[in-house]
Write an enzyme that holds these catalytic residues in place. Structure first.
Site, PDB file in Angstrom:
ATOM      1  N   HIS A 163       0.895  -1.159   0.000  1.00 34.50           N
ATOM      2  CA  HIS A 163       0.000   0.000   0.000  1.00 34.50           C
ATOM      3  C   HIS A 163       0.936   1.212   0.000  1.00 34.50           C
ATOM      4  CE1 HIS A 163      -2.372  -2.970   2.375  1.00 34.50           C
ATOM      5  NE2 HIS A 163      -3.439  -2.408   1.875  1.00 34.50           N
ATOM      6  N   ASP A 175       2.283   2.023   3.360  1.00 36.42           N
ATOM      7  CA  ASP A 175       3.247   1.101   3.976  1.00 36.42           C
ATOM      8  C   ASP A 175       4.659   1.539   3.620  1.00 36.42           C
ATOM      9  OD1 ASP A 175       1.003  -0.532   4.450  1.00 36.42           O
ATOM     10  OD2 ASP A 175       1.367  -1.662   2.604  1.00 36.42           O
TER      11      ASP A 175
HETATM   12  C1  XUL Z   1      -7.457  -6.711   4.339  1.00 38.96           C
HETATM   13  C2  XUL Z   1      -6.618  -7.087   3.193  1.00 38.96           C
HETATM   14  C3  XUL Z   1      -5.789  -6.007   2.589  1.00 38.96           C
HETATM   15  C4  XUL Z   1      -5.663  -6.098   1.125  1.00 38.96           C
HETATM   16  C5  XUL Z   1      -4.937  -4.946   0.490  1.00 38.96           C
HETATM   17  O1  XUL Z   1      -8.261  -7.730   4.815  1.00 38.96           O
HETATM   18  O2  XUL Z   1      -6.606  -8.236   2.792  1.00 38.96           O
HETATM   19  O3  XUL Z   1      -4.549  -6.029   3.210  1.00 38.96           O
HETATM   20  O4  XUL Z   1      -5.007  -7.257   0.739  1.00 38.96           O
HETATM   21  O5  XUL Z   1      -5.494  -3.726   0.799  1.00 38.96           O
END
Ligand code: XUL
Ligand code: CO
Length: 439
Positions: free
Chosen positions: A99, A102
């Protein structure tokens, strides 16, 4: 700087090894069907859990030090890059997923946040050029900050929608810069708590508007990979719009997004939707929408997203069975959206966790291949549907039979119960055991 001085490159030592810091089944360079295991499995490290997750939960603070020796958040973001590359290289993991936040946190303004993110992605890009490590997919964290309390693309506030678009634009640019072949939409808070305050129709239309803009912009800056939706039925909202693969397919088709989007299936999200992991993969595959996988597992006794490292060989086998049937990964791969338990707090636990997950998938991959080569399951299924190959079945498929013709056929045929044969579930389950335990 080396962060894990006591841990060298994790070697494949084979199934008889008792060394906890060795692979028992994952032999990255072993060639199977013309491709190495690392190419078949395309493992990815999740930047959020591995580099940032410190074990914080609803009931307590973190247990694991993920500061990477830096108090300053900007310096920490850079240290995380070094530590991530060290982990990936030591574990023979070729990909990472991220993300935006992150990689680099939010600062005072979006402009400053973007500039700091650029500095981190510049550094990652340089490390990629040096090491050959790749980005599987990127995404935007549009669910963490208070501004997203009512959603991002589905927020009642047009200002929040605009902010989200701006953030996603930058996350797409970062993904393209790092060579990512995937861009994920996981609807973090794209859902509702109560219909008493919710305009569902507008929220869904707006979500689709945001996705269309993302596709148009992504394609305009040279993103040729797949957009993914990652279904999840609940958490954090009571009802997430992207409930499961079938629901998401309906949404994509309604808004004409199905050509650009595929599924990123997460095992624990499948179980939260009361489906098996294999069910979700099979729905995606059967609809030509299989893309990528968030590899983890839940706990059948807990009703929430525990994001555990996968160790259940039945599940990894049936997952890889679906992946092989789908023709393998193209742009996707196996991203460990998984975290060590809060009590597994030492640096070595990162390695034990990944080794456990990677070995479980390597073993599952080999078992799935064996299951397919064995042929008994496939033959059983083919035989079970044999009535569609000839006669009336073939006519129905060819569009040669209408209701009147079928009525005539049924009237002539009389009772048809005798055309059925046993489903043989127990026999088939025992074949799976037989194949798995004679590996
Ligand atoms: C949350 C989840 C996230 C996604 C990316 O449950 O799985 O981490 O993978 O946003
Ligand atoms: Co996920």
């Amino acid at each position: 700087m080396e962060f894990f001085k006591n841990i060298g490159k994790i070697a494949y030592e084979g199934k008889n090894s008792t060394n906890p810091l060795a692979f028992k089944y994952y032999n990255p360079d072993e060639v199977i069907d013309g491709k190495t295991m690392r190419e078949h499995l395309k493992f990815a490290l999740s930047w959020w859990h591995t580099m940032g997750g410190d074990g914080t939960d609803m009931f307590g603070c973190g247990t694991t030090d993920k500061t990477w020796g830096k108090c300053d958040v900007t310096e920490r973001a850079m240290a995380k890059v070094d530590a991530a590359f060290e982990i990936m290289q030591k574990l023979s993991i070729d990909y990472f997923c991220f993300h935006d936040r992150d990689l680099s946190p939010e600062y005072g303004s979006l402009a400053e946040t973007n500039a700091k993110l650029d500095a981190v992605t510049d550094y990652i890009k340089a490390k990629q050029d040096e090491t050959g490590l790749k980005c599987l997919w990127g995404t935007a964290k549009c669910f963490d900050h208070p501004r997203f309390m009512h959603g991002a693309g589905t927020s009642p506030s047009a200002d929040v929608f605009a902010f989200s678009a701006a953030q996603i634009k930058k996350a797409l640019e970062s993904t393209v810069k790092l060579g990512g072949n995937g861009y994920v939409f996981w609807g973090g808070r794209e859902g509702y708590e109560t219909l008493l305050n919710t305009n569902m129709g507008l929220e869904l239309d707006n979500m689709a508007r945001l996705m269309k803009m993302a596709v148009e912009y992504g394609r305009s800056i040279g993103f040729t990979g797949d957009f993914y939706i990652e279904p999840k039925p609940k958490e954090p909202t009571k009802h997430q719009y992207d409930f499961d693969t079938a629901t998401v397919l309906g949404f994509l088709r309604k808004y004409g997004l199905d050509k650009d989007f595929k599924m990123n299936i997460e095992a624990n999200h499948a179980t939260l939707a009361q489906h098996t992991f294999q069910h979700e993969l099979c729905v995606a595959r059967t609809n030509g929408a299989f893309g990528s996988i968030d590899a983890n597992q839940g706990d059948p006794l807990l009703g929430w997203d525990t994001d555990q490292f996968p160790t259940n060989i039945y599940d990894t086998t049936m997952c890889m069975y679906e992946v092989i049937k789908a023709g393998g990964f193209t742009n996707g791969g196996l991203n460990f959206d998984a975290k060590a338990r809060r009590g597994s707090f030492t640096p070595e636990d990162i390695f034990y966790s990944y080794i456990a997950g990677m070995d479980a998938f390597a073993l599952g991959f080999k078992a799935a291949q064996k299951l397919i080569a064995d042929g008994r399951i496939d033959k059983f299924i083919a035989d079970r549907y044999a009535s569609w190959n000839t006669g009336i079945g073939a006519d129905i498929i060819a569009g040669k039979a209408d209701m009147a013709a079928l009525e005539k056929y049924a009237l002539e045929k009389g009772e048809v119960t005798a055309s059925l044969s046993s489903g043989r579930q127990e026999m088939l389950e025992s074949i799976v055991n037989n194949v798995l335990f004679t590996l």
